[in-house]
Design an enzyme around this catalytic site. Structure first.
Site, PDB file in Angstrom:
ATOM      1  N   HIS A 104       7.912  -3.927   2.543  1.00 37.43           N
ATOM      2  CA  HIS A 104       8.780  -4.254   1.316  1.00 37.43           C
ATOM      3  C   HIS A 104       9.314  -2.894   1.003  1.00 37.43           C
ATOM      4  O   HIS A 104       8.640  -1.671   1.085  1.00 37.43           O
ATOM      5  CB  HIS A 104       7.971  -4.773   0.148  1.00 37.43           C
ATOM      6  CG  HIS A 104       6.896  -4.218  -0.268  1.00 37.43           C
ATOM      7  ND1 HIS A 104       5.548  -4.255   0.371  1.00 37.43           N
ATOM      8  CD2 HIS A 104       6.627  -3.306  -1.142  1.00 37.43           C
ATOM      9  CE1 HIS A 104       4.760  -3.571  -0.201  1.00 37.43           C
ATOM     10  NE2 HIS A 104       5.118  -3.044  -1.170  1.00 37.43           N
ATOM     11  N   HIS A 106      10.959  -0.736  -2.307  1.00 40.17           N
ATOM     12  CA  HIS A 106      11.190  -0.788  -3.639  1.00 40.17           C
ATOM     13  C   HIS A 106      12.331  -0.209  -4.040  1.00 40.17           C
ATOM     14  O   HIS A 106      12.934   0.976  -3.593  1.00 40.17           O
ATOM     15  CB  HIS A 106      10.109   0.110  -4.519  1.00 40.17           C
ATOM     16  CG  HIS A 106       8.635  -0.441  -4.216  1.00 40.17           C
ATOM     17  ND1 HIS A 106       7.994  -1.141  -5.120  1.00 40.17           N
ATOM     18  CD2 HIS A 106       7.824  -0.181  -3.116  1.00 40.17           C
ATOM     19  CE1 HIS A 106       6.699  -1.359  -4.838  1.00 40.17           C
ATOM     20  NE2 HIS A 106       6.490  -0.705  -3.469  1.00 40.17           N
TER      21      HIS A 106
HETATM   22  P1  AMP Z   1       2.970  -1.633  -2.752  1.00 44.95           P
HETATM   23  O1  AMP Z   1       1.970  -0.720  -3.675  1.00 44.95           O
HETATM   24  O2  AMP Z   1       4.309  -0.780  -2.217  1.00 44.95           O
HETATM   25  O3  AMP Z   1       2.238  -2.484  -1.654  1.00 44.95           O
HETATM   26  O4  AMP Z   1       3.788  -2.455  -3.755  1.00 44.95           O
HETATM   27  C1  AMP Z   1       3.313  -3.836  -4.009  1.00 44.95           C
HETATM   28  C2  AMP Z   1       4.124  -4.344  -5.006  1.00 44.95           C
HETATM   29  O5  AMP Z   1       4.159  -5.873  -5.083  1.00 44.95           O
HETATM   30  C3  AMP Z   1       3.687  -3.873  -6.464  1.00 44.95           C
HETATM   31  O6  AMP Z   1       4.558  -3.095  -6.927  1.00 44.95           O
HETATM   32  C4  AMP Z   1       3.529  -5.285  -7.302  1.00 44.95           C
HETATM   33  O7  AMP Z   1       3.963  -5.229  -8.381  1.00 44.95           O
HETATM   34  C5  AMP Z   1       4.298  -6.281  -6.409  1.00 44.95           C
HETATM   35  N1  AMP Z   1       3.712  -7.555  -6.235  1.00 44.95           N
HETATM   36  C6  AMP Z   1       2.438  -8.005  -6.280  1.00 44.95           C
HETATM   37  N2  AMP Z   1       2.497  -9.237  -6.245  1.00 44.95           N
HETATM   38  C7  AMP Z   1       3.706  -9.672  -6.458  1.00 44.95           C
HETATM   39  C8  AMP Z   1       4.308 -11.005  -6.976  1.00 44.95           C
HETATM   40  N3  AMP Z   1       3.714 -12.083  -6.762  1.00 44.95           N
HETATM   41  N4  AMP Z   1       5.675 -10.884  -7.173  1.00 44.95           N
HETATM   42  C9  AMP Z   1       6.424  -9.822  -7.229  1.00 44.95           C
HETATM   43  N5  AMP Z   1       5.866  -8.702  -7.026  1.00 44.95           N
HETATM   44  C10 AMP Z   1       4.593  -8.568  -6.524  1.00 44.95           C
END
Ligand code: AMP
Ligand code: ZN
Length: 144
Positions: A104, A106
């Site tokens: 993903h 950001h």
């Molecule tokens: P990372 O630390 O780069 O793996 O970021 C994972 C991101 O996913 C975090 O910023 C979370 O807030 C986001 N996240 C986790 N669960 C969900 C969800 N159900 N919907 C939207 N974002 C999510």
């Protein structure tokens, strides 16, 4: 939909088994609000193919999935005139802060010097109602 994993959170979002506030979607990618909203408008773009992180990408994957970053970034910026800049961030691997093991990107809008830093992510979910999230998502969608 090909190449999804049963227990992966973001594959579940792609399948619609877990709800999300979608801002953009086509056959290749989905963009939706990050639930934590590090800053207002914080959005994730994910490939619809289950790739763990950039170490999993072929050049073809990169061309196919990463081409949407500017499109979504521009829509987010247009959705709110107070947005002055944007951090585009990718955490690859646990040691780099990756928590969800489905690739993903950001997109984190920047309005001023006091915006929170993004890694580790602050969680502002308690400050947003469902209507708030939907309003942010709609504003972005309307600029795509
Ligand atoms: P990372 O630390 O780069 O793996 O970021 C994972 C991101 O996913 C975090 O910023 C979370 O807030 C986001 N996240 C986790 N669960 C969900 C969800 N159900 N919907 C939207 N974002 C999510
Ligand atoms: Zn997945």
């Amino acid at each position: 939909m090909a190449e999804l994993e049963k227990d992966c959170l973001f594959c579940k979002i792609i399948r619609g088994e877990v709800p999300s506030y979608t801002v953009f979607e086509n056959n290749d990618v989905k963009a939706f609000l990050d639930i934590s909203q590090v800053t207002k408008g914080h959005t994730l773009i994910i490939p619809k193919k289950h790739l763990v992180n950039f170490f999993d990408y072929s050049q073809e994957d990169a061309a196919r999935f990463l081409q949407y970053i500017p499109l979504v970034a521009q829509a987010i910026k247009k959705s709110d005139p107070t947005i002055k800049g944007m951090n585009v961030e990718v955490n690859n691997g646990e040691i780099a802060g990756q928590v969800v093991m489905h690739s993903h990107i950001h997109l984190i809008p920047r309005r001023g010097e006091n915006d929170p830093i993004s890694t580790p992510h602050v969680n502002n979910a308690d400050k947003y109602s469902e209507d708030d999230y939907q309003a942010v998502a709609n504003a972005i969608k309307n600029n795509l």
